[in-house]
Design an enzyme around this catalytic site. Structure first.
Site, PDB file in Angstrom:
ATOM      1  N   ASP A   1      72.949  47.199   9.464  1.00 23.42           N
ATOM      2  CA  ASP A   1      72.929  48.323  10.685  1.00 23.42           C
ATOM      3  C   ASP A   1      71.740  49.353  10.048  1.00 23.42           C
ATOM      4  OD1 ASP A   1      74.054  47.719  12.555  1.00 23.42           O
ATOM      5  OD2 ASP A   1      76.039  48.286  12.237  1.00 23.42           O
TER       6      ASP A   1
HETATM    7  C1  GLC Z   1      75.947  53.866   9.993  1.00 21.81           C
HETATM    8  C2  GLC Z   1      76.396  53.281   8.919  1.00 21.81           C
HETATM    9  C3  GLC Z   1      76.656  51.894   8.843  1.00 21.81           C
HETATM   10  C4  GLC Z   1      77.176  51.578  10.248  1.00 21.81           C
HETATM   11  C5  GLC Z   1      76.635  52.024  11.429  1.00 21.81           C
HETATM   12  C6  GLC Z   1      77.324  51.910  12.788  1.00 21.81           C
HETATM   13  O1  GLC Z   1      74.623  53.343  10.167  1.00 21.81           O
HETATM   14  O2  GLC Z   1      75.774  53.596   7.500  1.00 21.81           O
HETATM   15  O3  GLC Z   1      77.482  51.363   8.071  1.00 21.81           O
HETATM   16  O4  GLC Z   1      77.258  50.087  10.459  1.00 21.81           O
HETATM   17  O5  GLC Z   1      76.495  53.507  11.167  1.00 21.81           O
HETATM   18  O6  GLC Z   1      76.718  52.171  13.806  1.00 21.81           O
HETATM   19  C1  GLC Z   2      79.363  48.645   9.239  1.00 23.78           C
HETATM   20  C2  GLC Z   2      79.110  47.925  10.401  1.00 23.78           C
HETATM   21  C3  GLC Z   2      78.779  46.553  10.624  1.00 23.78           C
HETATM   22  C4  GLC Z   2      77.719  46.488   9.471  1.00 23.78           C
HETATM   23  C5  GLC Z   2      77.691  47.112   8.375  1.00 23.78           C
HETATM   24  C6  GLC Z   2      76.403  46.988   7.489  1.00 23.78           C
HETATM   25  O1  GLC Z   2      80.382  48.162   8.392  1.00 23.78           O
HETATM   26  O2  GLC Z   2      80.655  48.138  11.233  1.00 23.78           O
HETATM   27  O3  GLC Z   2      78.604  45.850  11.632  1.00 23.78           O
HETATM   28  O4  GLC Z   2      77.256  45.192   9.664  1.00 23.78           O
HETATM   29  O5  GLC Z   2      78.243  48.628   8.402  1.00 23.78           O
HETATM   30  O6  GLC Z   2      75.415  47.981   8.028  1.00 23.78           O
END
Ligand code: GLC
Ligand code: GLC
Length: 814
Positions: free
Chosen positions: A487
């Site tokens: 993400d």
């Molecule tokens: C933030 C976190 C990430 C997560 C995302 C969800 O970017 O670092 O882990 O997946 O929020 O919105």
């Molecule tokens: C968080 C989010 C997931 C994403 C991950 C890596 O765990 O929930 O959707 O893939 O971060 O960013």
């Protein structure tokens, strides 16, 4: 150092010191009514949606930690001293403190000056309420006069509004008290048809419902004025902060034990029958009273607890294993499976780190959660799949999240995360392999929940696959969109404004930045889809998928290979990410794990090289970091990944979710020792001894362990709600132990450490119990199977033709 121990026989983790490095929590409820509960009784409850239907208050990020809870106080009426048997909130020095976190229940208790007290908290199956059973024993040689108090603070339902909109909220709180039951009815007068209640089995006691009366001015929960004085005042809340507090008096002879039951619950009335008498403003309590009366009866409470135990016995009984490694056994048999239930239920909504107001159910997250859940309650997995698919868009893309209460896509976050659609294929494939229920593919499912747009679920999968083919970039790799699995790799974002969301801000047209990860995912999902098509007799379609997969495989080799490992992506300028040419972020875990998991480069040595490089550059003793070198500054073209200080989260943290991709990749190369070694590095039970460093619960996975660039290398954060749960379960069970579901049966293909002499397992699969034993006779991974004493060809055990319910499978590894 440790703060407790595993009681595997009872499926409990027993915490023996209350001041754990962080609150160590558990979940209550596994259907619609849920709560989180810490080892010192902190936490809150909600019905279905942690934001919109929150029953009780909790103060996140408070000092001290973990305030707001299910608090019990005891007061010695002779010495006038009072304390909490759960340590918080009064924090007295207790004797024999223990918190037993078990499957759907928690028991917290201790002894103080000869008064022993334990509270068992749980949510009965099929009910929207929680039971607290408080047992008090007088261990003194003389009689004791004790007042017992139980208290909660009501949340005015919408947790977001509750913690911000004080100008309104201080005026709307309302309660009713009838027959000693406290009813919380804020907004019931207008558009809510639900209320909460807090009841006690102790008759004739006193109560309070106004927080500031209960606590007293400028006092906290550690020192309520009324508890100190030994008398609640029967206050009725008008606005401000409604609470529920009960007082019961116990005269205990030496050795005497008494039990008091408290019930906290949620109840809905039909709109036309909200009030009794009709036309009044009084809650109609006709349907709730029998429920309350039932569970205030200790016998009924015990029976409900027993049903809960049996439920978990049967859910966990679907797969049980006995290996030479105790950490593997207890995680697979108990805690990892249990965590998979929690992630399935909660997605990423409510934990000590997820406030329950921010995030709905993630499309990609929930699909991946199925990998570790589907065998436990397949019917619920089926329902989840259909709900998720109904939020898919006609393009094949998907809303990134949906809200559990409405089951609608979340417009605030929207779509455009280009990996999302493929996870649906992977989720559905897992469901089909588990159940053999092909009918799900014919279920009519709408797009974007629009009535009239329904197609069979199968077409949703076709569109998922197509989605990527319609969005290929300059190298023929999939365009990344807002982000792929990571993400925080936001290649079209270019945000220079504080506070902007990295996930939804898009300043580039998205026609250049490509993801090698999605390519690997496409190859994996495409093979799954081809197998499904073939099984449905659609041979031509299956070969089209396979030829697209082969093409993508070629593109990855040509444009996604960096010489010693797989590249990660191309940015908006067409520049490489995750390459030796980069100054920072030269090598990433995701593509090296996932491309090999998908089978790319298994034959020609690329896979082996990718894993060697992973080992060399990314592996630490606490797990495999996400990339190296960490980004030392913010890169406009990379987005959130470079926003984190080095070693945390996606910026070179050990992101435990993707470690199992490498574990599975190692098994694909037949490396059992390496796979199990990686598995053990992040296995929370194996890290129990270093609890002071790890800090999170030793019984569940955390999303992240600080990477080697962090000053706190080895420290975990964000436990419980993480895709780590499902993926590690899937990796150890299906790939290391190799008890793997397949479309035509149960495949047995262990890739276990060389020094394991074997293992035994029991697996209930499509209604048949498979008693499996594996014996090692040589160093390799080739397996010869017998089923009920007869050798079979290959390693897929088909369901017994003659309707037998139990099958004995023996495997010899050589
Ligand atoms: C933030 C976190 C990430 C997560 C995302 C969800 O970017 O670092 O882990 O997946 O929020 O919105
Ligand atoms: C968080 C989010 C997931 C994403 C991950 C890596 O765990 O929930 O959707 O893939 O971060 O960013």
């Amino acid at each position: 150092m440790k703060y407790g121990y595993f009681d595997d026989l009872n499926r409990e983790y027993v915490i023996t010191q209350p001041d754990t490095p962080l609150p160590w929590i558990n979940y209550l409820g596994c259907q619609a009514y849920f709560g989180i509960i810490s080892n010192t009784a902190g936490g809150y409850s909600f019905y279905r949606d942690a934001r919109l239907r929150r029953l009780t208050r909790y103060r996140y990020n408070n000092a001290p930690f973990d305030f707001g809870g299910r608090y019990v106080y005891l007061r010695d009426n002779e010495s006038k001293e009072f304390w909490s048997p759960s340590w918080q909130p009064t924090r007295h020095e207790l004797k024999d403190y223990s918190c037993r976190h078990g499957m759907g229940y928690t028991v917290i208790g201790s002894s103080y000056k000869g008064i022993e007290a334990h509270t068992r908290y749980f949510v009965p199956l099929d009910e929207n309420l929680e039971i607290w059973q408080l047992t008090v024993t007088n261990k003194r040689a003389v009689k004791a006069s004790i007042s017992a108090f139980a208290s909660i603070e009501f949340c005015l339902w919408d947790a977001q509004d509750d913690s911000t909109n004080f100008q309104r909220n201080f005026s709307i709180g309302q309660v009713e008290v009838e027959d000693g039951v406290i009813y919380h009815k804020t907004e019931y007068r207008e558009r809510r048809d639900h209320f909460a209640y807090f009841a006690t089995s102790a008759k004739g006691g006193s109560f309070d419902t106004q927080r500031d009366v209960f606590l007293g001015h400028y006092r906290g929960w550690d020192k309520p004025a009324t508890v100190e004085a030994g008398q609640l005042t029967n206050s009725i809340a008008h606005g401000w902060a409604p609470i529920g507090a009960h007082q019961a008096k116990l005269e205990l002879a030496p050795g005497e034990t008494r039990q008091i039951v408290f019930v906290l619950g949620y109840h809905e009335n039909p709109v036309a029958e909200k009030f009794d008498p009709p036309g009044s403003q009084t809650i109609n309590k006709k349907t709730v009273k029998p429920v309350i009366a039932k569970y205030l009866d200790p016998k009924e409470a015990d029976a409900a607890f027993e049903r809960l135990r049996q439920y978990w016995e049967s859910v966990l009984g679907v797969f049980q294993v006995n290996t030479p490694d105790i950490h593997t056994n207890r995680m697979v048999n108990i805690w990892n499976a249990y965590q998979c239930m929690a992630t399935f239920n909660m997605s990423r909504s409510a934990s000590f780190y997820e406030s329950g107001i921010g995030r709905g159910l993630g499309f990609r997250d929930s699909n991946q959660d199925l990998l570790g859940f589907v065998h436990m309650v397949p019917a619920r997995a089926r329902e989840r799949i259909l709900d998720l698919a109904a939020t898919q868009l006609p393009t094949g893309g998907a809303y990134h999240q949906y809200q559990p209460l409405t089951k609608r896509g979340n417009n605030d976050v929207g779509s455009g995360f280009n990996d999302d659609p493929h996870w649906l294929i992977i989720g559905v494939a897992a469901y089909l392999k588990e159940t053999g229920d092909w009918s799900i593919l014919d279920e009519p499912v709408p797009y974007d929940n629009a009535p009239g747009s329904e197609t069979p679920l199968y077409e949703h999968l076709q569109r998922s696959f197509r989605y990527t083919l319609d969005r290929l970039g300059p190298h023929g790799l999939p365009l990344i969109g807002r982000a792929d699995w990571n993400d925080c790799l936001n290649l079209n974002c270019f945000s220079d404004t504080p506070g902007q969301s990295f996930q939804t801000t898009t300043n580039k047209d998205g026609k250049v930045a490509e993801s090698v990860f999605i390519a690997g995912l496409f190859v994996h999902a495409g093979q799954e889809l081809a197998a499904i098509a073939k099984h449905r007799g659609l041979d031509a379609e299956a070969s089209t998928y396979l030829s697209e997969v082969a093409k993508m495989d070629q593109v990855v080799r040509k444009h996604g290979w960096d010489g010693e490992w797989f590249l990660r992506a191309y940015d908006d300028f067409g520049a490489k990410i995750g390459s030796k040419e980069c100054e920072e972020g030269k090598i990433f875990i995701e593509t090296n794990g996932y491309c090999v998991l998908a089978g790319i480069g298994l034959e020609d040595g690329l896979a082996a090289r990718a894993l060697d490089s992973t080992r060399k550059h990314l592996a630490t003793k606490h797990g495999i970091v996400l990339q190296q070198p960490a980004y030392s500054r913010y890169y406009l073209n990379l987005g959130e990944i470079s926003s984190y200080p080095p070693g945390y989260k996606e910026n070179a943290g050990i992101f435990c979710h993707n470690n199992p991709w490498v574990i599975i990749a190692e098994t694909r190369l037949g490396h059992g020792d390496e796979a199990h070694d990686y598995y053990s590095r992040i296995n929370p039970s194996a890290r129990e001894e270093i609890s002071d460093l790890h800090r999170c619960e030793p019984y569940v996975y955390a999303q992240m362990i600080a990477g080697r660039d962090a000053p706190t290398h080895g420290e975990a954060k964000n436990s419980w709600l993480t895709g780590t749960a499902a993926w590690n379960y899937y990796a150890i069970v299906q790939w290391i132990l190799g008890v793997r579901t397949a479309l035509d049966g149960l495949e047995i293909a262990p890739v276990i450490p060389k020094n394991w002499q074997g293992f035994t397992a029991t697996r209930t699969f499509r209604g048949v119990v498979y008693k499996i034993s594996i014996e090692r006779k040589g160093d390799g991974n080739s397996i010869a199977l017998t089923v009920d004493g007869k050798p079979i060809k290959g390693n897929v055990v088909s369901p017994p033709a003659d309707g037998r319910r139990e099958v004995v499978v023996k495997g010899i590894l050589s």
